[in-house]
Design a protein around this motif. Structure first.
Motif, PDB file in Angstrom:
ATOM      1  N   MET A   1     -48.016 -18.087 -61.470  1.00  0.00           N
ATOM      2  CA  MET A   1     -49.072 -18.725 -62.256  1.00  0.00           C
ATOM      3  C   MET A   1     -50.413 -18.483 -61.569  1.00  0.00           C
ATOM      4  N   GLN A   2     -51.334 -17.844 -62.257  1.00  0.00           N
ATOM      5  CA  GLN A   2     -52.648 -17.553 -61.719  1.00  0.00           C
ATOM      6  C   GLN A   2     -53.672 -18.562 -62.256  1.00  0.00           C
ATOM      7  N   LEU A   3     -54.505 -19.057 -61.357  1.00  0.00           N
ATOM      8  CA  LEU A   3     -55.568 -19.982 -61.706  1.00  0.00           C
ATOM      9  C   LEU A   3     -56.854 -19.508 -61.049  1.00  0.00           C
ATOM     10  N   LYS A   8     -62.469 -18.020 -57.399  1.00  0.00           N
ATOM     11  CA  LYS A   8     -61.541 -17.034 -56.842  1.00  0.00           C
ATOM     12  C   LYS A   8     -60.155 -17.237 -57.425  1.00  0.00           C
ATOM     13  N   GLN A   9     -59.360 -16.164 -57.408  1.00  0.00           N
ATOM     14  CA  GLN A   9     -58.006 -16.222 -57.925  1.00  0.00           C
ATOM     15  C   GLN A   9     -57.089 -16.997 -56.974  1.00  0.00           C
ATOM     16  N   ASP A  57     -49.967 -20.578 -52.864  1.00  0.00           N
ATOM     17  CA  ASP A  57     -50.449 -19.697 -51.805  1.00  0.00           C
ATOM     18  C   ASP A  57     -51.853 -20.175 -51.459  1.00  0.00           C
ATOM     19  N   LEU A  58     -52.053 -20.673 -50.257  1.00  0.00           N
ATOM     20  CA  LEU A  58     -53.390 -21.103 -49.850  1.00  0.00           C
ATOM     21  C   LEU A  58     -54.333 -19.894 -49.831  1.00  0.00           C
ATOM     22  N   SER A  64     -53.121 -15.338 -53.310  1.00  0.00           N
ATOM     23  CA  SER A  64     -54.401 -16.029 -53.511  1.00  0.00           C
ATOM     24  C   SER A  64     -55.510 -15.294 -52.772  1.00  0.00           C
ATOM     25  N   SER A  65     -56.633 -15.111 -53.441  1.00  0.00           N
ATOM     26  CA  SER A  65     -57.761 -14.396 -52.847  1.00  0.00           C
ATOM     27  C   SER A  65     -58.291 -15.124 -51.608  1.00  0.00           C
ATOM     28  N   GLY A  66     -58.842 -14.344 -50.693  1.00  0.00           N
ATOM     29  CA  GLY A  66     -59.444 -14.894 -49.488  1.00  0.00           C
ATOM     30  C   GLY A  66     -60.908 -15.194 -49.682  1.00  0.00           C
TER      31      GLY A  66
END
Length: 271
Positions: A1-3, A8-9, A57-58, A64-66
């Motif tokens: 699931m992308q938010l 940022k993603q 994913d933090l 998750s993007s940094g």
């Protein structure tokens, strides 16, 4: 699931089921240099037994993007923003190691959003030795090897790994190496520094009113049970469960961890 969180993603694994915010929600938060996959068994089981699951994913980890966030407080704010983006009004927060501090801080910042806390492999203060911090900064590969050894109760798990043909230590080491490859900007050092610097745990623990579960590994050398008195003393109503494992208790004793989490979740339904 992308938010999308703070422009940022952000990724959250939903356990193989479409996420439904109307279901009781449980959120899994990983530790340093890890991602959502450390909760593989537990996240899938809850998703297939009536819960909405978000194994996050933090930032800077996994999908998750940094960049990775530099403090536990920033991670807690990010987590609360993710709950809003996913339409979650209230959730059980289950965090491992660094993730347990994120869950604890989130409960202080937004107690109305937290139905219950499950803190695994936790302690406070979560101090990291100067030698390990320096190694994480200067030689991340060596730091991964050091932590991988310390995080497990045995080099060779007996009579075998939880799944035949699967190396508990090998899998953990490869995951941390993959995090380095995805985010080479001193990820481990950033995570360790955040744990080491977090100074709000005692106040956060004193403010906890929701049901709380502690799951400790009886052979944990990273966050030994004897070091957890600030948290267990601050959250006196918390239930303590020990499993026969080191710090990586979700992979060493996945069924025992799942059993403890399931019993805790069922107890919430009964109250």
């Amino acid at each position: 699931m992308q938010l999308e969180i703070q422009g940022k993603q952000a990724y959250a694994y939903s356990g193989g089921k479409r996420f439904d915010p109307l279901l009781p929600t449980i959120v899994f938060i990983h530790g340093a240099q890890n991602d959502h996959s450390v909760w593989g068994l537990q996240s899938r089981w809850f998703a297939h037994h009536g819960y909405g699951v978000l194994a996050v994913d933090l930032p800077g980890h996994g999908r998750s993007s940094g960049p990775a966030l530099a403090s536990v407080e920033q991670m807690a704010d990010w987590l609360l923003a993710l709950l809003d983006a996913a339409g979650v009004r209230k959730a059980i927060l289950a965090g491992h190691s660094m993730g347990s501090l994120v869950a604890l801080e989130a409960s202080l910042r937004a107690p109305a959003k937290v139905r219950a806390l499950a803190m695994l492999g936790t302690t406070y203060p979560m101090k990291v030795s100067d030698a390990l911090l320096a190694t994480a900064r200067d030689d991340e590969g060596a730091a991964i090897d050091m932590v991988n050894i310390w995080s497990h109760s045995s080099i060779a798990h007996k009579p075998s790994s939880p799944a035949p043909g699967f190396s508990v230590m090998g899998g953990a080491r490869r995951l941390m190496q993959r995090m380095s490859a995805l985010n080479p900007d001193q990820l481990f050092y950033t995570d360790f520094s955040a744990c080491n610097a977090y100074a709000n745990g005692e106040a956060a623990a004193a403010a906890v009113r929701c049901p709380t579960l502690f799951i400790f590994g009886s052979k944990d050398m990273m966050t030994p049970a004897r070091s957890t008195k600030v948290l267990t003393g601050g959250i006196k109503h918390g239930k303590v469960v020990q499993v026969d494992a080191g710090h990586s208790l979700m992979s060493e004793q996945p069924d025992a961890v799942l059993e403890a989490l399931d019993a805790f979740a069922l107890s919430l339904e009964e109250t």
